[in-house]
Design an enzyme around this catalytic site. Sequence first.
Site, mmCIF file in Angstrom:
data_model
loop_
_atom_site.group_PDB
_atom_site.id
_atom_site.type_symbol
_atom_site.label_atom_id
_atom_site.label_comp_id
_atom_site.label_asym_id
_atom_site.label_seq_id
_atom_site.Cartn_x
_atom_site.Cartn_y
_atom_site.Cartn_z
ATOM 1 C CB ALA A 1 -0.903 -0.024 1.235
ATOM 2 C CG HIS B 1 -21.985 18.117 28.705
ATOM 3 N ND1 HIS B 1 -20.628 17.905 28.704
ATOM 4 C CD2 HIS B 1 -22.474 17.538 29.834
ATOM 5 C CE1 HIS B 1 -20.309 17.241 29.801
ATOM 6 N NE2 HIS B 1 -21.393 16.993 30.495
#
Length: 468
Positions: free
Chosen positions: A272, A446
């Site tokens: 790769a 949150h």
Amino acid sequence: MSKEINAQVVVLGAGPGGYSAAFRAADLGLDTVLVERYSTLGGVCLNVGCIPSKALLHLAKHIEDVKHMDAEGVEFGEPKIDLDKIRKHKEKVVGQLTGGLGQMSKMRKVKVVTGNGEFASDKQLKVKDDDGNETVVNFEHAIIATGSQSIKLPFVPHDDERVWDSTAALELRFIPDRMLVLGGGIIGLEMGCVYSALGSKIDVVEMTEQLIPPADKDIIKPFTKSMKSKFDNIMLNTKAAKVEAKKDGIHVTFEGDNAPDKPVKYDAVLVAVGRAPNGKKIAADKAGVKVTDRGFIEVDKQMRTNVKNIFAIGDLIGQPMLAHKAVHEGHVAAEVISGKKHYFDPKVIPSIAYTDPEVAWAGLTEKEAKEQGIEYDTAVFPWSASGRAIAQGATDGMTKLMFDKNNRIIGGAVVGSNGGELMGEICLAIEMGCDAEDIALTVHAHPTLHESVGLAAEVFEGSITDLP
Ligand code: FAD
């Protein structure tokens, strides 16, 4: 058999660039022909790239995640891997998307011609299918979108079925006991994560000093630490010098700082080392289109080649070789052909390694800012201080923002579990020219991981009060 058809626009290659260009051209009322050598549409990305790799990475992440849950009070047994079933699942995912493209072509009346296309002139493309039938497409405009292919190394026996490129690795031929990933870039590491989760012992060899060379060092440091816990050996500043296919395995000799003394035997080697453009295989010269020595086609900001009625997009025109870049370029080419005054001029093209943890960056890196002499400052929010990251055991991450001397955001990078998802906000902030205050004053939900983007801006502003 030979037949002749006419088109206002012919698109050569049906990857993300090509099909996006063809669909946009058809939507704008242009009579469009899409030429693809394979029987399925979608190119590398859908068939042997982005999508199958992500289907397997999804699986790999689950396998890895459950391994660590005993500390949280839940213990799972050893996973039972059914390679045939995994392969079928991957093929189903791919089929769903490529089949969808076929439907969308029909709905838009884009005529798909299957076969290998080559230019005969700047007004004519010849397409030959596997049975030798020829279709001549007379066109007013052409968009070349023939993509890229894996680079082969001259000293590697690529014919051996234990030597893989990314396409072969995605075929899931077998699970090697020991596998070498040759090249520490995104594609190699993604596949390394997949095979590691399936049970292979992985070595990685990378000739530069860090994994994923384009990303900044501070982001890659925690990433490399995570990869070291997954992989057997990561050899940086080292190269594979000799690769020999023997009966008992693939024997690799290494050279460099971290090279083992003796050749190492592997059951499979994944090469790769990058991708090369397919510019030299389409008889571009017959249309007068210039192709560089390396096979790239150069274009202007409207995606136009040196020949007025011929455009080029995607991997074929250069880095970064990414699907989302190809899609946007395809849209621009089609719109310019339809008469719109449109340009490809993005401030950011995000890059993401969908490894576990993910590595992502957009806009300028510190390396690039230094090279360009741009004054900048950085702000980092460590995930060890993020409530969400702590709750899901993903504290080995960080979110980094870069600001110029006017406090305007010019870059951002993230390392962490699912960190790539945070790039949406960072990219939009850069495109919109946000400054640190804009980001810091945006109310982030949150507890989320994207909260870390707001908190990094607060760190920069010096206004941070409570850490979640
Ligand atoms: P391609 O997708 O390469 O399509 C070109 C098409 O042209 C092909 O279908 C080809 O058959 C056809 N063609 C070529 N020559 C001819 C001819 N003469 N006649 C007819 N047809 C022809 N990118 C991302 O953004 N995200 C990812 O997660 C990601 N993961 C990847 C994972 C892997 C394993 C690989 C290999 C790549 C990955 N990429 C990813 C890169 C992405 O696949 C490419 O950037 C993208 O496919 C480029 O699109 P394209 O349209 O330029 O060309």
